[in-house]
Write an enzyme that holds these catalytic residues in place. Structure first.
Site, PDB file in Angstrom:
ATOM      1  N   SER A  98     -10.549  -0.557   6.150  1.00 29.35           N
ATOM      2  CA  SER A  98      -9.300  -0.254   4.816  1.00 29.35           C
ATOM      3  C   SER A  98      -8.867  -1.473   3.980  1.00 29.35           C
ATOM      4  CB  SER A  98      -8.402   0.851   5.075  1.00 29.35           C
ATOM      5  OG  SER A  98      -9.252   1.987   5.408  1.00 29.35           O
TER       6      SER A  98
ATOM      7  N   SER B 135      -9.542   2.005   2.086  1.00 29.37           N
ATOM      8  CA  SER B 135      -8.595   2.714   1.391  1.00 29.37           C
ATOM      9  C   SER B 135      -7.504   2.052   0.803  1.00 29.37           C
ATOM     10  CB  SER B 135      -7.952   3.883   2.411  1.00 29.37           C
ATOM     11  OG  SER B 135      -7.185   3.359   3.381  1.00 29.37           O
TER      12      SER B 135
ATOM     13  N   LYS C 131       0.784  -1.212  -0.029  1.00 30.35           N
ATOM     14  CA  LYS C 131      -0.076  -0.027  -0.125  1.00 30.35           C
ATOM     15  C   LYS C 131       0.843   1.314   0.005  1.00 30.35           C
ATOM     16  CE  LYS C 131      -3.961   2.012   2.467  1.00 30.35           C
ATOM     17  NZ  LYS C 131      -4.864   1.797   3.698  1.00 30.35           N
TER      18      LYS C 131
END
Length: 561
Positions: free
Chosen positions: A233, A209, A132
């Site tokens: 997320s 996210s 990420k």
């Protein structure tokens, strides 16, 4: 003349595109075809990629580990396959924030050269792992989706501990994935990179996210990647892509030098965890990071801990006590759609059949007080807006970029003000009290009614780009407040012959009515057909390995059924 935010966006996107080798770039005609076929991207890419690459990218970490060890495959072949696949996926879904292919392939070559000199290969030797965007890698940006943070590559002393540990394990980091600015949204969109589409169905959001991770892994551009979770997320993108994703409890996986919004927030802190296509891979990764690396030696926020062996499917239970699984059919605020109810009932059926077959396990209906559910959700929402959107607004103002729609509810809060220290302390106190209420409720149950794990809904329904606010996080946020570990698992797909429209007149409240109406619109359009159904396995007694152990047991039973 200083660069405008639009200039920086153009430069950053150009930088990203230019890191894709020319021979891997689609011409416009092929690209448009891939974008037009909304639900078959992975299959279509299989037709583009060589057979060996497909074998590699559709494999598992554990199988690739064996093939690298036995010299059936080289580290370079494995890394090349994933770099190539990731490049192709990104051109359709827009899921990468940083491309590190050149360094990754050079690193993989060196792994091959040095392999014969190593008596025992490190546990992830030659295995590509995606990251990420929050993870700091030397020489590349960590933008968090903000224009203001672009074109500012990280220095050596910025590197995230988890990245350092991955390198020590022999892993190859080759790409970072997109996020919404601040990571405080369940939709992955930014002025800097644009919109990230769902890898299984481009009509829908990839979630957030950790949305870029979900999209990349779903199309076999990665077997396992790292995400973070402060309000779903990891679990939301996992749910929307039929993946496994673990939101661990705090202090299990090191967060040291991982960039974040709201850094220093001790109420409902963000945690880092894996998303993967294969649950055995996920468990192996956790065992290696925890047991092999012992991150508590380096990160003071990590606690000493032992993670169970990935091949052990036995359920951990006290002597003479059955393993108890709570099934949560609804919180009394948001009615579950037919797809989720069907998936929950199916899990119960699988467990009941195991009980009949003589296994020491049984189900119970989990039904905590409605007011307690509401209180946990409201505390999470309050913590998220305690600074009245100031940090997000400030970051946008640094470059002059406009506030994106998905973050306007946090930034344009009517009659809101930044919490004082005393107000923050008070919120901390109320969170503690409510967590204690939950513990007291759990302890008040008869011993044979206290679940070891709880199977619960997560995302309720897919949503189209721009429709983030038409869904609910009520089955997500309470887990973060309570700091429980939660494993997202895929349990079937939406079947519109079975999962039909809901009766809106039975809505429990306006929010419930909105969610029901949105579900009905998806049924009417037919777009949601075959979309993955994601549930989550929660440990109310903080046992991270137990949710994974039970998850393996359950998926094994489902696969055999």
């Amino acid at each position: 003349m200083s660069a405008t935010w639009e200039d920086i966006v153009k430069e950053k996107r150009s930088q990203l595109y230019n890191k894709i080798p020319k021979e891997w770039r689609f011409d416009e005609k092929i690209l448009n075809r891939l974008k037009a076929d909304k639900t078959s991207l992975s299959k279509n890419l299989d037709l583009v990629c060589p057979e060996l690459e497909n074998e590699i990218t559709h494999s598992t970490i554990l199988k690739l580990k064996e093939k690298i060890s036995s010299n059936t495959l080289t580290c370079y072949q494995v890394s090349y396959a994933f770099c190539h696949r990731a490049a192709l996926i990104h051109q359709v879904l827009n899921c990468l924030s940083e491309i590190m292919f050149q360094n990754a392939l050079e690193y993989a070559k060196n792994l091959d050269i040095n392999k014969s000199k190593i008596s025992e290969l490190p546990p992830l030797y030659g295995i590509p792992i995606s990251l990420k965007d929050q993870c700091n890698v030397v020489g590349v940006d960590t933008t968090l989706g903000y224009v203001s943070r672009a074109m500012k590559p990280k220095e050596l002393n910025d590197e995230s501990l988890i990245v350092t540990l991955l390198e020590s394990l022999g892993a190859v980091t080759y790409a970072k994935t997109t996020v919404p600015p601040s990571m405080m949204a369940t939709e992955t969109n930014s002025n800097l990179f644009g919109y990230t589409l769902n890898g299984l169905n481009q009509n829908f959001s990839t979630g957030g996210s950790s949305g870029g991770e979900g999209a990349l892994i779903s199309c076999s551009g990665s077997l396992l990647g790292l995400g973070t979770d402060i309000g779903g997320s990891i679990r939301i993108p996992s749910s929307y892509h039929g993946l496994f994703g673990l939101k661990p409890s705090t202090g299990k996986i090191p967060y040291l030098k991982v960039d974040n919004s709201f850094e220093g927030r001790e109420i409902i802190p963000s945690v880092i965890g894996p998303l993967a296509k294969d649950l055995d891979d996920l468990r192996y990764f956790l065992e290696v990071i925890v047991n092999h690396c012992k991150p508590w030696k380096y990160d003071v926020n990590c606690s000493p801990y032992e993670f169970s062996h990935y091949k052990d499917y036995e359920l951990r239970k006290e002597k003479g006590k059955p393993f108890i699984v709570g099934i949560w059919y609804g919180d009394g605020v948001i009615t579950l759609p037919p797809s989720d109810l069907r998936a929950l009932k199916y899990c119960k059926e699988v467990i009941d059949q195991a009980l009949i077959a003589g296994e020491h396990i049984r189900t119970m209906e989990w039904d905590p007080p409605v007011e307690l559910n509401k209180e946990l959700h409201d505390l999470a929402m309050e913590a998220d807006i305690a600074d009245a959107g100031n940090e997000i607004s400030l970051e946008f103002s640094k470059s002059g970029e406009p506030t994106i729609d998905i973050l306007k509810p946090m930034v344009e809060i009517t009659n809101s003000h930044t919490y004082s220290v005393n107000q923050w302390w008070d919120l901390s106190r109320r969170c503690y009290i409510t967590k204690q209420k939950f513990r007291e409720y759990y302890n008040s149950l008869a011993e044979d009614q206290r679940p070891d794990v709880i199977i619960a809904p997560t995302t309720l329904t897919a949503f189209r780009p721009g429709d983030m606010m038409k869904t609910s996080l009520r089955y997500i946020l309470f887990v973060n407040v309570l700091n429980f570990p939660s494993l997202s698992i895929p349990v079937g797909n939406v079947d519109l012959m079975k999962d039909q429209k809901m009766d809106v007149t039975t809505a429990l409240n306006p929010e419930d009515e909105m969610v029901i109406q949105y579900w009905n619109s998806l049924v009417d359009s037919g777009e949601v057909e075959n979309f993955p159904i994601g549930l989550q396995i929660i440990s109310p007694i903080f046992q991270d390995d137990n949710v994974c152990r039970f998850g393996s047991w359950l998926m094994h039973k489902i696969d055999k059924k």
